[in-house]
Design a protein around this motif. Structure first.
Motif, PDB file in Angstrom:
ATOM      1  N   ALA A  25       0.836  -1.203   0.000  1.00  0.00           N
ATOM      2  CA  ALA A  25       0.000   0.000   0.000  1.00  0.00           C
ATOM      3  C   ALA A  25       0.872   1.256   0.000  1.00  0.00           C
ATOM      4  CB  ALA A  25      -0.922  -0.005   1.220  1.00  0.00           C
ATOM      5  N   THR A  26       1.948   1.239   0.757  1.00  0.00           N
ATOM      6  CA  THR A  26       2.862   2.378   0.791  1.00  0.00           C
ATOM      7  C   THR A  26       3.512   2.578  -0.572  1.00  0.00           C
ATOM      8  OG1 THR A  26       3.300   1.957   3.128  1.00  0.00           O
ATOM      9  CG2 THR A  26       4.876   3.359   1.964  1.00  0.00           C
ATOM     10  N   LEU A  27       3.929   1.495  -1.206  1.00  0.00           N
ATOM     11  CA  LEU A  27       4.546   1.592  -2.522  1.00  0.00           C
ATOM     12  C   LEU A  27       3.565   2.143  -3.552  1.00  0.00           C
ATOM     13  CD1 LEU A  27       7.031   1.007  -4.289  1.00  0.00           C
ATOM     14  CD2 LEU A  27       6.075  -1.266  -4.679  1.00  0.00           C
ATOM     15  N   GLY A  28       2.336   1.667  -3.526  1.00  0.00           N
ATOM     16  CA  GLY A  28       1.324   2.186  -4.440  1.00  0.00           C
ATOM     17  C   GLY A  28       1.060   3.653  -4.218  1.00  0.00           C
ATOM     18  N   PHE A  29       0.983   4.069  -2.968  1.00  0.00           N
ATOM     19  CA  PHE A  29       0.767   5.476  -2.631  1.00  0.00           C
ATOM     20  C   PHE A  29       1.919   6.334  -3.127  1.00  0.00           C
ATOM     21  CE2 PHE A  29       1.242   9.065   0.291  1.00  0.00           C
ATOM     22  CZ  PHE A  29      -0.020   9.634   0.193  1.00  0.00           C
ATOM     23  N   LEU A  30       3.148   5.876  -2.913  1.00  0.00           N
ATOM     24  CA  LEU A  30       4.311   6.650  -3.331  1.00  0.00           C
ATOM     25  C   LEU A  30       4.407   6.735  -4.843  1.00  0.00           C
ATOM     26  CD1 LEU A  30       7.020   5.447  -0.790  1.00  0.00           C
ATOM     27  CD2 LEU A  30       5.870   7.662  -0.867  1.00  0.00           C
ATOM     28  N   LEU A  31       4.116   5.659  -5.537  1.00  0.00           N
ATOM     29  CA  LEU A  31       4.181   5.680  -6.999  1.00  0.00           C
ATOM     30  C   LEU A  31       3.089   6.558  -7.590  1.00  0.00           C
ATOM     31  CD1 LEU A  31       5.026   1.971  -7.863  1.00  0.00           C
ATOM     32  CD2 LEU A  31       6.512   3.959  -8.066  1.00  0.00           C
ATOM     33  N   LYS A  32       1.940   6.584  -6.960  1.00  0.00           N
ATOM     34  CA  LYS A  32       0.830   7.378  -7.478  1.00  0.00           C
ATOM     35  C   LYS A  32       1.105   8.870  -7.345  1.00  0.00           C
ATOM     36  CE  LYS A  32      -4.145   8.020  -7.081  1.00  0.00           C
ATOM     37  NZ  LYS A  32      -5.366   7.629  -6.392  1.00  0.00           N
ATOM     38  N   PHE A  33       1.680   9.287  -6.250  1.00  0.00           N
ATOM     39  CA  PHE A  33       1.855  10.707  -5.983  1.00  0.00           C
ATOM     40  C   PHE A  33       3.274  11.213  -6.238  1.00  0.00           C
ATOM     41  CE2 PHE A  33      -1.857   9.638  -3.352  1.00  0.00           C
ATOM     42  CZ  PHE A  33      -2.744  10.529  -3.912  1.00  0.00           C
ATOM     43  N   SER A  34       4.203  10.365  -6.651  1.00  0.00           N
ATOM     44  CA  SER A  34       5.566  10.836  -6.862  1.00  0.00           C
ATOM     45  C   SER A  34       5.756  11.437  -8.248  1.00  0.00           C
ATOM     46  CB  SER A  34       6.568   9.703  -6.657  1.00  0.00           C
ATOM     47  OG  SER A  34       6.380   8.717  -7.653  1.00  0.00           O
ATOM     48  N   HIS A  35       4.943  11.027  -9.235  1.00  0.00           N
ATOM     49  CA  HIS A  35       5.087  11.537 -10.589  1.00  0.00           C
ATOM     50  C   HIS A  35       4.108  12.683 -10.810  1.00  0.00           C
ATOM     51  CE1 HIS A  35       7.695   8.251 -11.610  1.00  0.00           C
ATOM     52  NE2 HIS A  35       6.803   7.393 -11.182  1.00  0.00           N
ATOM     53  N   PRO A  36       4.619  13.826 -11.258  1.00  0.00           N
ATOM     54  CA  PRO A  36       3.699  14.935 -11.535  1.00  0.00           C
ATOM     55  C   PRO A  36       2.851  14.625 -12.761  1.00  0.00           C
ATOM     56  CG  PRO A  36       5.917  15.504 -12.219  1.00  0.00           C
ATOM     57  CD  PRO A  36       5.997  14.182 -11.499  1.00  0.00           C
ATOM     58  N   LYS A  37       1.667  15.192 -12.798  1.00  0.00           N
ATOM     59  CA  LYS A  37       0.783  14.971 -13.938  1.00  0.00           C
ATOM     60  C   LYS A  37       1.352  15.686 -15.151  1.00  0.00           C
ATOM     61  CE  LYS A  37      -3.372  14.271 -11.290  1.00  0.00           C
ATOM     62  NZ  LYS A  37      -4.759  14.647 -11.072  1.00  0.00           N
TER      63      LYS A  37
END
Length: 54
Positions: A25-37
């Motif tokens: 869950a932490t990895l998914g959260f970090l991957l989702k919010f680490s890349h700017p749109k």
């Protein structure tokens, strides 16, 4: 004695399972919010436009 070993292993497996789920869950959260749109229209380099015109 066999019952206590089974209970101990169930506790260990449950703990490791919860840790695994938390890490995923932490990895998914970090991957989702680490890349700017990014913009919907990609930009091209000037060199590519020149090659296409020739």
């Amino acid at each position: 004695m066999a019952v206590s070993q089974t209970t101990r292993w169930r506790l260990i497996c449950g703990t490791l399972g919860v840790i695994c789920l938390l890490l995923m869950a932490t990895l998914g959260f970090l991957l989702k919010f680490s890349h700017p749109k990014t913009d919907s229209e990609p930009t091209s380099s000037p060199g590519l436009d020149i090659e296409l015109q020739e």
